[in-house]
Design a protein around this motif. Structure first.
Motif, PDB file in Angstrom:
ATOM      1  N   GLN A 115      38.875  32.058  38.285  1.00  0.00           N
ATOM      2  CA  GLN A 115      39.568  33.169  37.627  1.00  0.00           C
ATOM      3  C   GLN A 115      38.570  34.128  36.983  1.00  0.00           C
ATOM      4  OE1 GLN A 115      42.666  31.938  34.931  1.00  0.00           O
ATOM      5  NE2 GLN A 115      42.714  33.908  33.882  1.00  0.00           N
ATOM      6  N   THR A 116      38.845  35.414  37.111  1.00  0.00           N
ATOM      7  CA  THR A 116      38.026  36.439  36.450  1.00  0.00           C
ATOM      8  C   THR A 116      38.610  36.729  35.078  1.00  0.00           C
ATOM      9  OG1 THR A 116      37.440  37.458  38.571  1.00  0.00           O
ATOM     10  CG2 THR A 116      37.171  38.811  36.587  1.00  0.00           C
ATOM     11  N   VAL A 117      37.741  36.779  34.072  1.00  0.00           N
ATOM     12  CA  VAL A 117      38.191  37.053  32.705  1.00  0.00           C
ATOM     13  C   VAL A 117      37.433  38.248  32.146  1.00  0.00           C
ATOM     14  CG1 VAL A 117      38.862  34.672  32.263  1.00  0.00           C
ATOM     15  CG2 VAL A 117      36.536  35.397  31.734  1.00  0.00           C
TER      16      VAL A 117
ATOM     17  N   THR B 232      33.339  35.052  35.443  1.00  0.00           N
ATOM     18  CA  THR B 232      34.161  34.207  36.306  1.00  0.00           C
ATOM     19  C   THR B 232      34.100  32.760  35.838  1.00  0.00           C
ATOM     20  OG1 THR B 232      33.679  35.647  38.201  1.00  0.00           O
ATOM     21  CG2 THR B 232      34.562  33.456  38.683  1.00  0.00           C
TER      22      THR B 232
ATOM     23  N   VAL C  68      42.673  28.831  31.404  1.00  0.00           N
ATOM     24  CA  VAL C  68      42.147  29.472  32.607  1.00  0.00           C
ATOM     25  C   VAL C  68      41.863  28.416  33.672  1.00  0.00           C
ATOM     26  CG1 VAL C  68      41.170  31.478  31.420  1.00  0.00           C
ATOM     27  CG2 VAL C  68      39.807  29.389  31.643  1.00  0.00           C
ATOM     28  N   ARG C  69      41.602  28.877  34.872  1.00  0.00           N
ATOM     29  CA  ARG C  69      41.304  27.968  35.978  1.00  0.00           C
ATOM     30  C   ARG C  69      40.010  28.401  36.665  1.00  0.00           C
ATOM     31  NH1 ARG C  69      44.926  31.686  37.483  1.00  0.00           N
ATOM     32  NH2 ARG C  69      44.583  32.793  39.458  1.00  0.00           N
TER      33      ARG C  69
END
Length: 228
Positions: free
Chosen positions: A179-181, A136, A175-176
């Protein structure tokens, strides 16, 4: 004297001929009726005229087996895909591809106020930067995402094992926060922002999201199966 009158009964041979003709007709009708009955029986049983019942059954059995085999193959393919996805989620990867290692962890010099806190990967500006593991995003943006202007544009990601990965000197952040990556997902483009002597990615592994908690990233990646 009485006059004898001739008899008009047909001759015996004529009776025999007629009887034979009638018998043949009856036999033909009976045979025809039997044929129609058999054909009707076959049609009622589901078989096509001229096709043996066991042949139809064999074809149906073969089709059922083929359908079951296809179903099993599809199930195996789905299971393999799920297994591959799980393996990828559990894996760790390099943050960039086609790189050259430059400044390493713990290196001293006038470029840093303290010893170098990460590993530098020399790559052209605009190279895709990937998350080394799923997690995250907890920091993202300019000014080192809160860690100071020396980092330029930066990102910090929290992972399920309690470690954090940091990516700095970025030209673009994709991304922010929150956010889940996933593992290997593109999160940014490399750059030359902040206190940088040339295009590269500055990469850290931390025990907290903040500056000052970095550990040797190359050693850490080696411990999770990534040879840098």
């Amino acid at each position: 004297m009485l006059k004898r009158t001739k008899s008009h009964r047909p001759a015996p041979s004529m009776f025999r001929t007629r009887a034979a003709v009638i018998a043949v007709g009856i036999g033909a009708s009976a045979a025809l009726g039997a044929g129609v009955s058999v054909a009707a029986g076959d049609a009622k049983g589901g078989a096509l005229p001229g096709v043996a019942v066991n042949s139809v059954q064999k074809q149906a059995t073969a089709q059922a087996k083929a359908a079951e085999k296809a179903k099993q193959a599809q199930a195996k393919k789905a299971a393999d895909a799920k297994k591959a996805a799980a393996a990828k989620a559990a894996a760790w990867v390099d943050p960039v591809n086609n790189y050259t290692l430059s400044a390493s962890f713990g290196l001293g010099g006038n470029m840093w106020s303290q010893k170098h806190s990460g590993q530098d990967f020399a790559v052209p500006v605009g190279t895709a930067v990937e998350s080394v593991h799923g997690g995250t995003v907890v920091k993202a943006g300019p000014n080192g995402a809160g860690d100071g202007p020396a980092y330029g544009n930066a990102i910090v990601i929290k992972h399920s094992n309690g470690t954090y990965s940091q990516y700095a000197h970025l030209s673009q952040v994709d991304v922010r926060v929150g956010q889940t990556v996933g593992t290997g997902q593109r999160i940014a483009l490399s750059g030359n922002t902040g206190n940088s002597s040339g295009p590269h990615l500055h990469f850290e592994i931390r025990t907290t999201p903040n500056y000052g908690s970095a550990v040797d990233p190359v050693r850490f990646l080696g411990s999770v199966g990534v040879k840098v």
